[in-house]
Scaffold this motif. Structure first.
Motif, short mmCIF file in Angstrom:
data_model
loop_
_atom_site.label_atom_id
_atom_site.label_comp_id
_atom_site.label_asym_id
_atom_site.label_seq_id
_atom_site.Cartn_x
_atom_site.Cartn_y
_atom_site.Cartn_z
N SER A 35 132.91 76.53 35.74
CA SER A 35 131.55 76.86 36.18
C SER A 35 131.07 78.25 35.74
CB SER A 35 131.44 76.75 37.70
OG SER A 35 132.36 77.64 38.33
N PHE A 36 131.99 79.20 35.53
CA PHE A 36 131.55 80.57 35.25
C PHE A 36 130.91 80.73 33.87
CE2 PHE A 36 135.34 80.95 32.67
CZ PHE A 36 135.05 81.97 31.76
N ILE A 37 131.13 79.77 32.98
CA ILE A 37 130.80 80.00 31.57
C ILE A 37 129.57 79.23 31.10
CG2 ILE A 37 132.17 78.16 30.49
CD1 ILE A 37 133.35 80.47 28.66
N GLY A 38 128.77 78.71 32.03
CA GLY A 38 127.54 78.01 31.66
C GLY A 38 126.65 77.82 32.86
N ASP A 39 125.53 77.15 32.65
CA ASP A 39 124.54 76.98 33.72
C ASP A 39 124.56 75.60 34.37
OD1 ASP A 39 123.28 79.57 33.67
OD2 ASP A 39 122.43 79.02 31.73
#
Length: 258
Positions: free
Chosen positions: A235-239
């Motif tokens: 989850s941290f690396i995109g929207d």
């Protein structure tokens, strides 16, 4: 005079008869000196003693012709990887939380770790990460993670439409992270070098021979690392959850103990 000559002849005859055969030296029986250098045996050790000994190679390379010395480390979903023309093809599915990984069977300490990775287009806004990292546990982990990135982070880095973000991170002890934009659709050599400073690791992150970050860690060789290759929906690396399947190719992984 005749008497004198006669006496001399008799005397000479007596001298000759007094010599035995044992007093006559036969030159053919005289031993040849073994001290003559031309006759001395050549030492069989002369060549060996001049040869240099070489230490065994400290370089280990996995070319992904097979998965020998690797094991599955997938956490979520099916193991989505296979050997593809000498590359490791590793992927995640759309609309999932897949976390596909493999790791080295052996663990290592100081040295240089290199992954040659093809970074594809990847889905816009997808929460999908290509991982090349070293792992002992959650607080002793050193990473390369590559993905689209959140829009807010892309804006802060002035990322172009054909660029992704690479994160170079120490997860703890201490926490430290570096970010850089890289172009999509290209091969990269990603390296983490570990040396010792005051008995603790000093870590540096390099892309294509350019050092982009370095951190003094507060732990040392008591903590050995397995080498990981991964594709994870994080989850941290995109929207948003990935709208498409995503993949990466690993041409090789290399460890040089230096």
């Amino acid at each position: 005079m005749k008497t004198t000559a006669k006496i001399l002849c008799v005397t000479l005859a007596l001298i000759l008869f007094s010599c035995t055969s044992e007093d006559i030296i036969d030159e053919s029986q005289v031993p040849i000196s073994t001290n003559d250098e031309s006759m001395a045996p050549v030492s069989t050790n002369s060549k060996t003693s001049s040869q240099k000994t070489t230490s065994p190679s400290t370089l280990k390379t996995w070319n992904f012709d097979n998965l020998n010395e690797w094991m599955d480390a997938t956490q979520v979903g099916d193991p989505n990887y296979f050997i593809d023309n000498g590359n490791l093809n590793i992927s995640t599915h759309a609309n999932t939380n897949d976390r596909t990984k493999i790791k080295s069977v052996a663990s290592y300490t100081t040295g240089t770790y290199t992954w040659k990775v093809f970074v594809p287009e990847m889905g816009v806004g997808d929460q999908a990460s290509i991982g090349a990292f070293l792992y002992n546990n959650d607080t002793h982990e050193l990473d390369f993670e590559i993905g689209y990135g959140k829009q807010s982070e892309r804006a802060s880095l002035n990322a172009l439409s054909d660029e992704l973000i690479v994160y170079m991170t120490s997860q703890a002890n201490p926490v430290q992270s570096y970010r850089k934009t890289i172009k999509r659709g290209q091969w990269y050599n990603l390296s983490i070098q570990l040396t010792l400073v005051n008995r603790n690791y000093y870590a540096s992150w390099t892309i294509n021979n350019e050092v982009l970050g370095a951190t003094q860690l507060n732990y040392g060789t008591k903590f050995k690392f397995n080498i990981f290759c991964s594709m994870e929906n994080l989850s941290f690396i995109g929207d948003h959850i990935p709208y498409s399947d995503n993949y990466a190719l690993f041409d090789f992984v290399q460890y040089n103990a230096n």
